[in-house]
Design a protein around this motif. Structure first.
Motif, PDB file in Angstrom:
ATOM      1  N   THR A 243      56.574  25.831  62.368  1.00  0.00           N
ATOM      2  CA  THR A 243      57.709  26.351  63.580  1.00  0.00           C
ATOM      3  C   THR A 243      58.704  27.004  62.884  1.00  0.00           C
ATOM      4  O   THR A 243      59.682  27.530  63.583  1.00  0.00           O
ATOM      5  CB  THR A 243      57.799  25.189  64.391  1.00  0.00           C
ATOM      6  N   LEU A 244      58.917  27.003  61.637  1.00  0.00           N
ATOM      7  CA  LEU A 244      59.986  27.586  60.897  1.00  0.00           C
ATOM      8  C   LEU A 244      60.171  29.227  61.245  1.00  0.00           C
ATOM      9  O   LEU A 244      61.143  29.641  61.356  1.00  0.00           O
ATOM     10  CB  LEU A 244      60.511  27.258  59.472  1.00  0.00           C
ATOM     11  N   HIS A 245      58.767  29.724  61.201  1.00  0.00           N
ATOM     12  CA  HIS A 245      58.705  31.295  61.273  1.00  0.00           C
ATOM     13  C   HIS A 245      59.635  31.565  59.901  1.00  0.00           C
ATOM     14  O   HIS A 245      60.185  32.728  59.997  1.00  0.00           O
ATOM     15  CB  HIS A 245      58.998  31.870  62.375  1.00  0.00           C
ATOM     16  N   SER A 246      59.243  31.262  58.877  1.00  0.00           N
ATOM     17  CA  SER A 246      59.994  31.391  57.768  1.00  0.00           C
ATOM     18  C   SER A 246      59.758  32.869  57.106  1.00  0.00           C
ATOM     19  O   SER A 246      60.351  33.941  56.824  1.00  0.00           O
ATOM     20  CB  SER A 246      59.902  30.491  56.457  1.00  0.00           C
TER      21      SER A 246
ATOM     22  N   GLN B 133      58.550  35.548  59.246  1.00  0.00           N
ATOM     23  CA  GLN B 133      59.150  36.214  59.814  1.00  0.00           C
ATOM     24  C   GLN B 133      60.540  36.676  59.581  1.00  0.00           C
ATOM     25  O   GLN B 133      61.104  37.682  59.799  1.00  0.00           O
ATOM     26  CB  GLN B 133      58.852  36.285  61.341  1.00  0.00           C
TER      27      GLN B 133
ATOM     28  N   VAL C  30      51.992  34.424  60.334  1.00  0.00           N
ATOM     29  CA  VAL C  30      51.123  34.341  61.655  1.00  0.00           C
ATOM     30  C   VAL C  30      49.907  33.444  61.260  1.00  0.00           C
ATOM     31  O   VAL C  30      49.706  32.512  62.132  1.00  0.00           O
ATOM     32  CB  VAL C  30      50.504  35.796  62.038  1.00  0.00           C
TER      33      VAL C  30
ATOM     34  N   LEU D 227      50.036  30.882  59.179  1.00  0.00           N
ATOM     35  CA  LEU D 227      50.400  29.495  58.814  1.00  0.00           C
ATOM     36  C   LEU D 227      51.123  28.707  60.153  1.00  0.00           C
ATOM     37  O   LEU D 227      51.137  27.639  60.450  1.00  0.00           O
ATOM     38  CB  LEU D 227      51.711  29.400  57.809  1.00  0.00           C
ATOM     39  N   SER D 228      51.628  29.706  60.946  1.00  0.00           N
ATOM     40  CA  SER D 228      52.095  29.226  62.496  1.00  0.00           C
ATOM     41  C   SER D 228      50.790  28.604  63.109  1.00  0.00           C
ATOM     42  O   SER D 228      51.115  28.058  64.057  1.00  0.00           O
ATOM     43  CB  SER D 228      52.613  30.204  63.130  1.00  0.00           C
TER      44      SER D 228
END
Lengths: 133, 251
Positions: free
Chosen positions: A59-62, A64, A50, A52-53
């Motif tokens: 936008t990778l949401h790595s 999550q 959260v 880093l987004s």
């Protein structure tokens, strides 16, 4: 929100799980403590994702995605772990990990009598249940 | 420290990372809620690893995992929160309770729940906690999560990133779940197969105590087919199948 709050909570939960893994004697309680540690890691992953987004526009949401993978792996782990614990209980009559020392170096096993004697009661009960089912 | 510095350098100019204006002494509403739920979660976790009653430990674990789901909601990761509720509270706890019941966990206090090395374990855990908390607080003291705006973990965002960038690990994970499912079934069916062959041949398997059941119940059921067909799956096999199908379904 300060990132320190979820990070500190995650560290504390991880150490609680660490204590549980080291101090518990029942195998299923050890599995519960492992779940605590995995959940602490999940909280860390979500909090940093959260952060880093927004901060790095990642936008990778790595974080999550990795959390979802960790949850799925934990579900698989708990299934396999419980199957192993139940198999050990069926053969030994105990799920006490302090007494499963057959492969320990420098310690003789308790002898062939003790585990077999313990195992006779639940095995006979299980066979009764199977025969009457 | 270096990671935080690098990321701060990367993101300089887009968002204010340094939270110098925001102190720990003037928390926002979300922070107060996070702290309170975090205290409950941590307390439930401590009770989970210290209680002498095994079933109560599983029930306190429900409180811990539910509190973590609330923390995910406060961090605007909605999808993870509901997955947490579905899988952990819904199926993992049920599996653990089944495991406790099937290994005849005593109802009530069991004096040997803790091992003899609990003081060493306590020292290790406290030392690890002190080191980790010190390092984490020192590194991220001034880092601020911006929770305003669109949620960072809605189903839309998570699904898009999962199926755009993470498809291959996702599929590999499906294979892993299948392997775990088959493994759990094989592990818990082995003794059943042994008992079936023993009943069919009339001799107990090697290393097992002499059975009392088969001779007395042999006239009731056909010894060749009766015990072999009666137990379809072991209890943990169906439980593991539950976990696997829950995981598949909720994704």
């Amino acid at each position: 929100m300060h990132l320190a709050y979820p990070a500190v909570l995650s560290a504390l939960l991880f150490c609680t799980g660490l204590y549980g893994v080291l101090a518990r004697r029942n195998a299923i309680l050890v599995l519960m403590s492992v779940e605590l540690m995995l959940n602490a890691v999940n909280l860390n992953l979500v909090a940093f994702d959260v952060w880093l987004s927004r901060a790095a526009e990642e936008t990778l949401h790595s974080g999550q995605a990795l959390t979802l993978f960790t949850i799925a792996i934990a579900a698989a782990e708990i299934g396999i772990g419980l199957a192993i614990v139940l198999a050990v209980y069926r053969n030994r009559g105990t799920s006490d990990i302090d007494r499963l020392r057959d492969t320990a170096e420098g310690h003789e096993p308790d002898g062939p009598d003790a585990p077999d004697h313990d195992a006779s009661a639940p095995r006979a009960a299980a066979e009764n249940a199977e025969a009457t089912a | 420290m270096t990671l935080a510095a690098t990321l701060a350098g990367l993101a300089a100019g887009t968002t204010d990372l340094a939270a110098d204006s925001r102190g720990f002494l003037s928390p926002t509403g979300v922070e107060i809620a996070f702290l309170l739920v975090g205290l409950v979660t941590f307390g439930a976790a401590v009770v989970t690893v210290t209680t002498k009653q095994l079933v109560h430990a599983a029930l306190w674990l429900v409180v811990t995992l539910g509190g973590l789901a609330v923390e995910y909601l406060l961090l605007t990761a909605e999808f993870i929160a509901w997955v947490q509720v579905l899988i952990y509270v819904g199926s993992v706890i049920v599996l653990l309770l089944f495991g406790l019941m099937l290994t005849r966990a005593p109802i009530g206090r069991s004096p040997d729940a803790d091992s003899g090395n609990r003081w060493v374990a306590l020292a290790v855990a406290v030392a690890a906690a002190a080191a980790l908390v010190w390092v984490v607080v020192d590194a991220f003291r001034t880092t601020w999560i911006d929770l305003d705006g669109a949620p960072a973990g809605s189903t839309d965002v998570t699904g898009a990133s999962l199926f755009q960038h993470w498809v291959l690990p996702f599929e590999a994970l499906s294979v892993l779940l299948l392997a775990a499912l088959v493994g759990a079934i094989v592990l818990s069916r082995k003794a059943t197969a042994d008992a079936a062959t023993a009943a069919a041949t009339g001799t107990p398997p090697a290393g097992s105590p002499p059975a009392v059941a088969p001779p007395t119940t042999a006239p009731v059921t056909d010894p060749a087919t009766g015990p072999a067909s009666a137990p379809v799956t072991g209890p943990s096999a169906s439980g593991a199948a539950d976990a696997g199908s829950d995981t598949e379904g909720s994704r």
